[in-house]
Design a protein around this motif. Structure first.
Motif, PDB file in Angstrom:
ATOM      1  N   LEU A  23       5.805   4.918  -0.053  1.00 41.82           N
ATOM      2  CA  LEU A  23       5.388   6.304   0.117  1.00 41.82           C
ATOM      3  C   LEU A  23       4.652   6.818  -1.111  1.00 41.82           C
ATOM      4  CD1 LEU A  23       8.541   7.856   1.821  1.00 41.82           C
ATOM      5  CD2 LEU A  23       6.473   6.944   2.903  1.00 41.82           C
ATOM      6  N   ASP A  24       3.563   7.510  -0.866  1.00 40.42           N
ATOM      7  CA  ASP A  24       2.875   8.255  -1.916  1.00 40.42           C
ATOM      8  C   ASP A  24       3.376   9.692  -1.813  1.00 40.42           C
ATOM      9  OD1 ASP A  24       1.155   8.968  -3.957  1.00 40.42           O
ATOM     10  OD2 ASP A  24      -0.488   9.431  -2.573  1.00 40.42           O
ATOM     11  N   ASP A  57       5.997  -2.914   9.198  1.00 44.66           N
ATOM     12  CA  ASP A  57       6.323  -1.675   8.500  1.00 44.66           C
ATOM     13  C   ASP A  57       5.791  -0.476   9.281  1.00 44.66           C
ATOM     14  OD1 ASP A  57       7.704  -2.862   6.501  1.00 44.66           O
ATOM     15  OD2 ASP A  57       6.420  -2.198   4.864  1.00 44.66           O
ATOM     16  N   ARG A  58       6.637   0.542   9.381  1.00 45.55           N
ATOM     17  CA  ARG A  58       6.252   1.773  10.086  1.00 45.55           C
ATOM     18  C   ARG A  58       6.509   2.970   9.173  1.00 45.55           C
ATOM     19  NH1 ARG A  58       8.696   3.032  15.964  1.00 45.55           N
ATOM     20  NH2 ARG A  58       7.369   1.213  16.419  1.00 45.55           N
ATOM     21  N   VAL A  59       5.520   3.826   9.048  1.00 48.91           N
ATOM     22  CA  VAL A  59       5.667   5.077   8.298  1.00 48.91           C
ATOM     23  C   VAL A  59       5.900   6.207   9.296  1.00 48.91           C
ATOM     24  CG1 VAL A  59       4.542   6.727   6.761  1.00 48.91           C
ATOM     25  CG2 VAL A  59       4.214   4.272   6.402  1.00 48.91           C
ATOM     26  N   GLU A  60       6.914   7.014   9.040  1.00 49.30           N
ATOM     27  CA  GLU A  60       7.227   8.129   9.922  1.00 49.30           C
ATOM     28  C   GLU A  60       7.085   9.453   9.183  1.00 49.30           C
ATOM     29  OE1 GLU A  60      10.387   6.010  12.982  1.00 49.30           O
ATOM     30  OE2 GLU A  60      11.141   7.296  11.372  1.00 49.30           O
ATOM     31  N   VAL A 118       9.833   5.187   5.455  1.00 48.82           N
ATOM     32  CA  VAL A 118       9.310   3.875   5.837  1.00 48.82           C
ATOM     33  C   VAL A 118      10.436   3.085   6.486  1.00 48.82           C
ATOM     34  CG1 VAL A 118       8.302   1.706   5.043  1.00 48.82           C
ATOM     35  CG2 VAL A 118       7.621   3.858   3.971  1.00 48.82           C
ATOM     36  N   ARG A 119      10.154   2.542   7.663  1.00 48.68           N
ATOM     37  CA  ARG A 119      11.141   1.730   8.376  1.00 48.68           C
ATOM     38  C   ARG A 119      10.552   0.355   8.659  1.00 48.68           C
ATOM     39  NH1 ARG A 119      12.528   4.381  13.736  1.00 48.68           N
ATOM     40  NH2 ARG A 119      13.902   2.584  13.850  1.00 48.68           N
ATOM     41  N   ARG A 120      11.414  -0.636   8.695  1.00 45.82           N
ATOM     42  CA  ARG A 120      11.015  -1.981   9.087  1.00 45.82           C
ATOM     43  C   ARG A 120      11.397  -2.161  10.558  1.00 45.82           C
ATOM     44  NH1 ARG A 120      10.548  -6.059   5.575  1.00 45.82           N
ATOM     45  NH2 ARG A 120       9.469  -4.427   4.390  1.00 45.82           N
ATOM     46  N   ILE A 121      10.391  -2.302  11.402  1.00 44.50           N
ATOM     47  CA  ILE A 121      10.611  -2.436  12.840  1.00 44.50           C
ATOM     48  C   ILE A 121      10.581  -3.909  13.218  1.00 44.50           C
ATOM     49  CG2 ILE A 121       9.804  -1.773  15.134  1.00 44.50           C
ATOM     50  CD1 ILE A 121      10.785   0.555  13.415  1.00 44.50           C
ATOM     51  N   GLU A 122      11.627  -4.372  13.905  1.00 47.66           N
ATOM     52  CA  GLU A 122      11.703  -5.765  14.313  1.00 47.66           C
ATOM     53  C   GLU A 122      11.484  -5.884  15.808  1.00 47.66           C
ATOM     54  OE1 GLU A 122      14.219  -8.508  12.733  1.00 47.66           O
ATOM     55  OE2 GLU A 122      14.186  -7.677  10.719  1.00 47.66           O
ATOM     56  N   TYR A 123      10.629  -6.811  16.178  1.00 44.76           N
ATOM     57  CA  TYR A 123      10.356  -7.108  17.583  1.00 44.76           C
ATOM     58  C   TYR A 123      10.912  -8.494  17.897  1.00 44.76           C
ATOM     59  CZ  TYR A 123       7.057  -3.211  17.280  1.00 44.76           C
ATOM     60  OH  TYR A 123       6.486  -1.981  17.096  1.00 44.76           O
ATOM     61  N   GLN A 124      11.539  -8.614  19.060  1.00 44.66           N
ATOM     62  CA  GLN A 124      12.124  -9.892  19.447  1.00 44.66           C
ATOM     63  C   GLN A 124      11.088 -10.808  20.083  1.00 44.66           C
ATOM     64  OE1 GLN A 124      15.240 -10.598  18.431  1.00 44.66           O
ATOM     65  NE2 GLN A 124      15.039  -8.579  17.477  1.00 44.66           N
ATOM     66  N   THR A 125       9.992 -10.949  19.400  1.00 46.26           N
ATOM     67  CA  THR A 125       8.933 -11.875  19.804  1.00 46.26           C
ATOM     68  C   THR A 125       8.076 -12.172  18.588  1.00 46.26           C
ATOM     69  OG1 THR A 125       7.000 -12.202  21.231  1.00 46.26           O
ATOM     70  CG2 THR A 125       7.463  -9.950  20.517  1.00 46.26           C
ATOM     71  N   ALA A 126       7.482 -13.347  18.574  1.00 43.69           N
ATOM     72  CA  ALA A 126       6.586 -13.720  17.482  1.00 43.69           C
ATOM     73  C   ALA A 126       5.134 -13.439  17.837  1.00 43.69           C
ATOM     74  CB  ALA A 126       6.758 -15.195  17.149  1.00 43.69           C
ATOM     75  N   PHE A 127       4.877 -12.923  19.041  1.00 45.67           N
ATOM     76  CA  PHE A 127       3.523 -12.652  19.504  1.00 45.67           C
ATOM     77  C   PHE A 127       2.623 -13.892  19.379  1.00 45.67           C
ATOM     78  CE2 PHE A 127       5.105  -8.481  18.051  1.00 45.67           C
ATOM     79  CZ  PHE A 127       4.986  -7.763  19.236  1.00 45.67           C
ATOM     80  N   GLY A 128       3.251 -15.068  19.489  1.00 50.87           N
ATOM     81  CA  GLY A 128       2.491 -16.310  19.427  1.00 50.87           C
ATOM     82  C   GLY A 128       2.130 -16.765  18.030  1.00 50.87           C
ATOM     83  N   CYS A 178       0.838  -1.206   0.000  1.00 51.49           N
ATOM     84  CA  CYS A 178       0.000   0.000   0.000  1.00 51.49           C
ATOM     85  C   CYS A 178       0.866   1.247   0.000  1.00 51.49           C
ATOM     86  CB  CYS A 178      -0.913   0.020   1.228  1.00 51.49           C
ATOM     87  SG  CYS A 178      -2.126  -1.305   1.291  1.00 51.49           S
ATOM     88  N   LYS A 179       0.430   2.248  -0.732  1.00 52.88           N
ATOM     89  CA  LYS A 179       1.063   3.557  -0.672  1.00 52.88           C
ATOM     90  C   LYS A 179       0.445   4.370   0.460  1.00 52.88           C
ATOM     91  CE  LYS A 179       2.316   4.079  -5.554  1.00 52.88           C
ATOM     92  NZ  LYS A 179       2.168   4.937  -6.762  1.00 52.88           N
ATOM     93  N   VAL A 180       1.294   5.134   1.164  1.00 52.50           N
ATOM     94  CA  VAL A 180       0.832   5.956   2.288  1.00 52.50           C
ATOM     95  C   VAL A 180       1.296   7.389   2.059  1.00 52.50           C
ATOM     96  CG1 VAL A 180       0.843   6.284   4.784  1.00 52.50           C
ATOM     97  CG2 VAL A 180       1.004   3.980   3.837  1.00 52.50           C
ATOM     98  N   GLY A 181       0.387   8.338   2.255  1.00 53.62           N
ATOM     99  CA  GLY A 181       0.719   9.751   2.155  1.00 53.62           C
ATOM    100  C   GLY A 181       0.188  10.508   3.358  1.00 53.62           C
ATOM    101  N   ALA A 182       0.706  11.728   3.572  1.00 53.00           N
ATOM    102  CA  ALA A 182       0.272  12.537   4.715  1.00 53.00           C
ATOM    103  C   ALA A 182       0.395  14.014   4.375  1.00 53.00           C
ATOM    104  CB  ALA A 182       1.098  12.212   5.955  1.00 53.00           C
TER     105      ALA A 182
END
Length: 331
Positions: free
Chosen positions: A142-143, A190-193, A167-177, A36-40
């Motif tokens: 990004l749009d 994915d995180r848009v800043e 756009v950043r790829r955020i890694e968490y040290q858990t699989a959340f199950g 998906c493209k994201v704009g702000a």
């Protein structure tokens, strides 16, 4: 009986096969994430508040996704850096081959305010939007548009130096199950800043904060107009210098509280400490001069005292100028 068993076996086999194939279908789906493209567009920044470590913003956010299964990306986002937020005027429509979602966001967001160089301080404000689904399911691009913020988005006393999106790829040290990630014990989202670099564009608050220091220093110097010729003058000097010390400390604590900078050393602190050092130096000069008078040494008391005071004032002014220049360059 045999016919019943055969019937049961024939009906059971497809369900078992389907259950065995489900993970494979699941993996295929995850191997092709929705992009998906994201704009702000920022309409307003306000309540920039270093003392609370926050700021408020109003902005429009939109997404453009492939029209697959009626997916609406803005219904699956969160704001990791928000203290609070509200969504207004949500809109979704499939148009020109894209699933287009649009919403207005009003919220309070956290920020790391570095006040060490106040009033020459610059700050990076970040509004982060993160998908509720991991990067195997949805990814952002990004749009890009020509303008990211309104010309009057910033309040008086501040200016926007630059703005951009990333756009950043955020890694968490858990699989959340998540069963598909249970072996690697980590997950990525994915995180848009939305990044806005702002700088202070006014100095009146700094003058109000540090002006009393220079008034206190000037008042302390004026008491040296009268020569130290009696014990009553000595007591008067020491009383006024002691009151000056107390006033300087109180004003420094007030400024620290207003800046919300209790855990860092700021330009405001340095200027107040210079004031304290000047007053302590003046106390030492007063005591030394009194001792000189008491022992009747040949040094001309008035001339010597004023020479020491003049030297202290020159050093005080030079140190203040050095601090201001350094803060202006590093800010």
């Amino acid at each position: 009986m045999a016919a019943a068993l055969i019937y049961f076996w024939m009906n059971l086999t497809p369900s078992v096969a389907a259950s065995e194939q489900a993970p494979a279908d699941f993996e295929v789906k995850r191997a092709k994430p929705l992009v998906c493209k994201v704009g702000a567009y920022i309409t307003s920044l306000h309540d920039l508040n270093p003392s609370t470590g926050s700021f408020r913003a109003d902005l429009w956010v939109w997404t453009l996704c492939p029209p697959v299964g009626g997916y609406e990306a803005l219904k699956h986002i969160e704001f990791p850096g928000a203290n609070s937020f509200e969504l207004h005027n949500y809109w979704h429509v499939v148009k020109d081959g894209s699933s287009w979602s649009l919403v207005k966001i009003a919220g309070e967001f956290r920020a790391r305010w570095d006040m060490r160089s106040f009033p020459f301080d610059r700050h990076r404000l970040v509004i982060a939007l993160e998908s509720e689904e991991d990067a195997f399911a949805i990814r952002y691009t990004l749009d890009k548009s020509d303008n990211l913020q309104s010309l009057d988005a910033i309040p008086a006393g501040w200016k926007i130096e630059s703005s951009k999106m990333a756009v950043r790829r955020i890694e968490y040290q858990t699989a959340f199950g998540d069963p598909a990630l249970i072996e690697q014990q980590s997950s990525a989202y994915d995180r848009v800043e939305v990044i806005i670099d702002v700088a202070r564009d006014e100095y009146s608050s700094f003058l109000k904060m540090t002006g009393p220091v220079y008034v206190i220093a000037t008042s302390a110097l004026m008491i040296f107009i009268v020569a130290l010729e009696s014990a009553s003058i000595l007591l008067s000097r020491l009383s006024l210098l002691g009151a000056s010390l107390f006033s300087d400390v109180i004003n420094m604590q007030k400024g620290t509280s207003e800046l919300g900078a209790q855990d860092i050393f700021t330009l405001n602190d340095a200027i107040h400490i210079l004031g304290l050092l000047l007053i302590i130096t003046l106390i030492e000069i007063t005591v030394y001069t009194w001792k000189v008078n008491a022992t009747r040494e040949s040094l001309p008391t008035l001339t010597g005292e004023r020479r020491w005071v003049f030297t202290a004032v020159v050093l005080y002014i030079a140190c203040n100028l050095a601090l201001l220049i350094e803060a202006g360059i590093s800010g």
